[in-house]
Scaffold this motif. Structure first.
Motif, PDB file in Angstrom:
ATOM      1  N   LEU A 216       0.811  -1.210   0.000  1.00  0.00           N
ATOM      2  CA  LEU A 216       0.000   0.000   0.000  1.00  0.00           C
ATOM      3  C   LEU A 216       0.847   1.264   0.000  1.00  0.00           C
ATOM      4  CD1 LEU A 216      -2.927  -0.963   2.396  1.00  0.00           C
ATOM      5  CD2 LEU A 216      -2.878  -0.988  -0.101  1.00  0.00           C
ATOM      6  N   ASP A 217       2.081   1.176   0.529  1.00  0.00           N
ATOM      7  CA  ASP A 217       2.954   2.358   0.525  1.00  0.00           C
ATOM      8  C   ASP A 217       3.252   2.795  -0.901  1.00  0.00           C
ATOM      9  OD1 ASP A 217       3.025   2.371   3.278  1.00  0.00           O
ATOM     10  OD2 ASP A 217       4.881   1.212   3.402  1.00  0.00           O
ATOM     11  N   TYR A 218       3.612   1.838  -1.758  1.00  0.00           N
ATOM     12  CA  TYR A 218       3.883   2.154  -3.157  1.00  0.00           C
ATOM     13  C   TYR A 218       2.623   2.657  -3.845  1.00  0.00           C
ATOM     14  CZ  TYR A 218       8.237  -0.493  -2.533  1.00  0.00           C
ATOM     15  OH  TYR A 218       9.449  -0.945  -2.104  1.00  0.00           O
ATOM     16  N   ALA A 219       1.499   2.031  -3.545  1.00  0.00           N
ATOM     17  CA  ALA A 219       0.235   2.454  -4.159  1.00  0.00           C
ATOM     18  C   ALA A 219      -0.105   3.899  -3.787  1.00  0.00           C
ATOM     19  CB  ALA A 219      -0.898   1.517  -3.735  1.00  0.00           C
ATOM     20  N   VAL A 220       0.141   4.251  -2.520  1.00  0.00           N
ATOM     21  CA  VAL A 220      -0.144   5.620  -2.067  1.00  0.00           C
ATOM     22  C   VAL A 220       0.785   6.623  -2.745  1.00  0.00           C
ATOM     23  CG1 VAL A 220      -0.034   7.174  -0.077  1.00  0.00           C
ATOM     24  CG2 VAL A 220      -1.135   4.940   0.142  1.00  0.00           C
ATOM     25  N   VAL A 221       2.068   6.279  -2.869  1.00  0.00           N
ATOM     26  CA  VAL A 221       3.023   7.194  -3.510  1.00  0.00           C
ATOM     27  C   VAL A 221       2.636   7.436  -4.962  1.00  0.00           C
ATOM     28  CG1 VAL A 221       5.402   7.476  -4.280  1.00  0.00           C
ATOM     29  CG2 VAL A 221       4.933   6.611  -1.986  1.00  0.00           C
ATOM     30  N   PHE A 222       2.409   6.366  -5.719  1.00  0.00           N
ATOM     31  CA  PHE A 222       2.043   6.537  -7.122  1.00  0.00           C
ATOM     32  C   PHE A 222       0.696   7.233  -7.260  1.00  0.00           C
ATOM     33  CE2 PHE A 222       4.957   2.782  -7.856  1.00  0.00           C
ATOM     34  CZ  PHE A 222       5.908   3.506  -8.563  1.00  0.00           C
TER      35      PHE A 222
ATOM     36  N   ARG B 128       0.015   0.885 -12.110  1.00  0.00           N
ATOM     37  CA  ARG B 128       0.955   0.588 -11.030  1.00  0.00           C
ATOM     38  C   ARG B 128       0.243   0.642  -9.676  1.00  0.00           C
ATOM     39  NH1 ARG B 128       6.640   0.725 -11.963  1.00  0.00           N
ATOM     40  NH2 ARG B 128       7.165   1.294 -14.112  1.00  0.00           N
ATOM     41  N   VAL B 129      -0.637   1.625  -9.527  1.00  0.00           N
ATOM     42  CA  VAL B 129      -1.406   1.724  -8.282  1.00  0.00           C
ATOM     43  C   VAL B 129      -2.237   0.462  -8.090  1.00  0.00           C
ATOM     44  CG1 VAL B 129      -3.225   2.990  -7.077  1.00  0.00           C
ATOM     45  CG2 VAL B 129      -1.466   4.241  -8.352  1.00  0.00           C
ATOM     46  N   TYR B 130      -2.886   0.017  -9.161  1.00  0.00           N
ATOM     47  CA  TYR B 130      -3.716  -1.190  -9.083  1.00  0.00           C
ATOM     48  C   TYR B 130      -2.871  -2.406  -8.705  1.00  0.00           C
ATOM     49  CZ  TYR B 130      -7.028  -4.841 -10.397  1.00  0.00           C
ATOM     50  OH  TYR B 130      -7.852  -5.934 -10.378  1.00  0.00           O
ATOM     51  N   LEU B 131      -1.704  -2.535  -9.326  1.00  0.00           N
ATOM     52  CA  LEU B 131      -0.846  -3.691  -9.058  1.00  0.00           C
ATOM     53  C   LEU B 131      -0.422  -3.737  -7.600  1.00  0.00           C
ATOM     54  CD1 LEU B 131       0.931  -6.091 -10.019  1.00  0.00           C
ATOM     55  CD2 LEU B 131       2.730  -4.419 -10.458  1.00  0.00           C
ATOM     56  N   TYR B 132       0.038  -2.608  -7.069  1.00  0.00           N
ATOM     57  CA  TYR B 132       0.541  -2.613  -5.695  1.00  0.00           C
ATOM     58  C   TYR B 132      -0.585  -2.599  -4.666  1.00  0.00           C
ATOM     59  CZ  TYR B 132       5.117  -1.890  -7.701  1.00  0.00           C
ATOM     60  OH  TYR B 132       6.284  -2.049  -8.421  1.00  0.00           O
ATOM     61  N   ALA B 133      -1.770  -2.182  -5.076  1.00  0.00           N
ATOM     62  CA  ALA B 133      -2.903  -2.206  -4.149  1.00  0.00           C
ATOM     63  C   ALA B 133      -3.522  -3.593  -4.042  1.00  0.00           C
ATOM     64  CB  ALA B 133      -3.954  -1.186  -4.578  1.00  0.00           C
TER      65      ALA B 133
ATOM     66  N   VAL C   4      12.077   3.959  -8.088  1.00  0.00           N
ATOM     67  CA  VAL C   4      11.111   4.235  -9.153  1.00  0.00           C
ATOM     68  C   VAL C   4      10.064   5.229  -8.651  1.00  0.00           C
ATOM     69  CG1 VAL C   4       9.318   3.231 -10.615  1.00  0.00           C
ATOM     70  CG2 VAL C   4      11.478   2.002 -10.269  1.00  0.00           C
ATOM     71  N   CYS C   5       9.616   5.046  -7.420  1.00  0.00           N
ATOM     72  CA  CYS C   5       8.670   5.999  -6.819  1.00  0.00           C
ATOM     73  C   CYS C   5       9.275   7.399  -6.786  1.00  0.00           C
ATOM     74  CB  CYS C   5       8.312   5.566  -5.396  1.00  0.00           C
ATOM     75  SG  CYS C   5       7.368   4.036  -5.281  1.00  0.00           S
ATOM     76  N   LEU C   6      10.542   7.466  -6.372  1.00  0.00           N
ATOM     77  CA  LEU C   6      11.224   8.758  -6.287  1.00  0.00           C
ATOM     78  C   LEU C   6      11.367   9.401  -7.663  1.00  0.00           C
ATOM     79  CD1 LEU C   6      12.538  10.512  -4.089  1.00  0.00           C
ATOM     80  CD2 LEU C   6      14.716   9.413  -4.636  1.00  0.00           C
TER      81      LEU C   6
END
Length: 297
Positions: A13-19, A68-73, A255-257
Motif C-alpha cells: 500500500l505504501d507504493y500504491a499511495v506514492v504513485f 501501477r497503483v492497481y498492481l501494488y494495491a 522508481v517511486c522517487l
C-alpha cells in the motif's frame, strides 16, 4: 504467460499511495501548465517549445501510473504482458526525455543570460522544433530494442510480476544490459551540462548584480537551475545508478522517487517563462523591450 493470474506480487500500500499521490498532483499540474503554455505563450519561443514537450512527457508518465497503483494495491496484474511492457517503457522514456528537455531548457537559459545577442540565431523556434524531433526520435530508437528485450524477459520468466522479479530469481541474476549502462552515462552527462550551465549563469549574474536592465528576475533564473539540479540528483540519478547496483525487487522505492519529477517540473514553467500567467501579447512586448535594452546597453 498470457494468463493474468500468473502476474502476481505482494500488495504494498505504501507504493500504491506514492504513485496515487503523484497522479493526484501531477495530472492537474501538468494539464493546466500545458493549457497555459499553449494558450498564453506563443510557440515561437524556443523555451516554450521545450516546456510544452516536457509537459507532454510528464503526462505520458502520469497516465501509466494508475495500473501501477492497481498492481501494488491488489497484488495482481489484470492485463497482458504487452500492456506491461508499454507501461514500463513509458516510465523509462520519461526519465530520458524529461532529462533531455530539462537540459535543453538550461542551455537555452544559459544562452539567453550569458550570450543574449550572439545566441539569437540559435534560439529560434525552428531550431527548437528540430531539437525536439531529434529527442523523440532518439527516445523511440532506444525504446524499440529495450521494449523487445523487456517483453522477451517477461515472457520467458516463470515467476515474474509485471514490474518486478521475485526474490527466488535473484540467485540467477542476469548481467545488466548495455542500455542500463547507457542510461547512467546519459544522465551523468546531462547532469554535468546542467552543472556547467549553472556555474556560468551564476558568474554572469554576479557580474551584473547591479544591472537590473539586462537580467530581470535574477532569483527566478537561479531557481530554474537549482530545480534542474534537484531533479537530476533526486529523481534521475538514483534510479539510474540503482538499476546497476541493487537487486531488481529493491528498486521500486527509487522508481517511486523518479516518478515525482512530473510533479516538480511545473515549477520550472513558472520560474522559467517571463510572466507565466500573462497573455503572450504582453510577453512579446516585454521581450521587444528587453531586446532594445540589450542593443543600446
Amino acid at each position: 504467460m498470457n494468463n493474468s493470474e500468473e502476474y502476481r506480487t505482494e500488495p504494498n500500500l505504501d507504493y500504491a499511495v506514492v504513485f496515487g499521490s503523484v497522479i493526484v498532483l501531477g495530472l492537474p499540474l501538468n494539464a493546466v501548465s500545458l493549457w497555459i503554455l499553449l494558450r498564453r505563450h506563443s510557440l515561437k519561443s524556443s523555451n516554450a517549445i521545450f516546456m510544452v514537450n516536457l509537459a507532454i512527457s510528464d503526462l505520458l508518465l502520469v497516465i501509466s501510473l494508475p495500473m501501477r497503483v492497481y498492481l501494488y494495491a491488489t497484488g495482481t496484474w489484470p492485463l497482458s504482458s504487452k500492456a506491461c511492457t508499454c507501461i514500463t517503457m513509458l516510465f523509462r522514456n520519461n526519465i530520458r526525455s524529461s532529462s533531455i528537455f530539462i537540459t535543453l531548457i538550461s542551455v537555452d537559459r544559459l544562452l539567453a543570460v550569458v550570450y543574449p545577442l550572439r545566441s539569437r540565431h540559435l534560439r529560434t523556434a525552428s531550431n527548437a522544433w528540430k531539437s525536439v524531433a531529434l529527442v523523440w526520435l532518439f527516445v523511440l530508437m532506444v525504446n524499440i530494442p529495450e521494449g523487445l528485450a523487456h517483453a522477451r524477459k517477461l515472457n520467458n520468466s516463470s515467476e515474474s510480476t509485471c514490474f518486478e522479479f521475485h526474490r527466488q530469481q535473484q540467485q540467477q541474476e542476469q548481467p545488466r544490459s548495455a542500455l542500463s549502462y547507457f542510461q547512467l552515462v546519459l544522465v551523468v552527462t546531462l547532469l554535468t551540462v546542467n552543472l556547467v550551465s549553472t556555474v556560468l549563469v551564476s558568474c554572469s549574474l554576479h557580474k551584473r548584480l547591479n544591472d537590473s536592465a539586462k537580467v530581470n528576475n535574477k532569483v527566478n533564473v537561479m531557481l530554474i537551475f537549482a530545480m534542474n539540479l534537484v531533479m537530476f540528483t533526486i529523481c534521475f540519478l538514483p534510479v539510474s545508478v540503482g538499476v546497476l547496483t541493487i537487486k531488481r525487487h529493491e528498486i521500486t522505492p527509487l522508481v517511486c522517487l523518479a516518478s515525482v519529477n512530473c510533479c516538480l517540473d511545473p515549477l520550472l514553467y513558472y520560474f522559467s517563462l517571463d510572466a507565466f500567467w500573462k497573455k503572450k501579447e504582453d510577453v512579446d512586448l516585454a521581450r521587444e523591450q528587453q531586446t532594445r535594452d540589450n542593443l543600446f546597453s
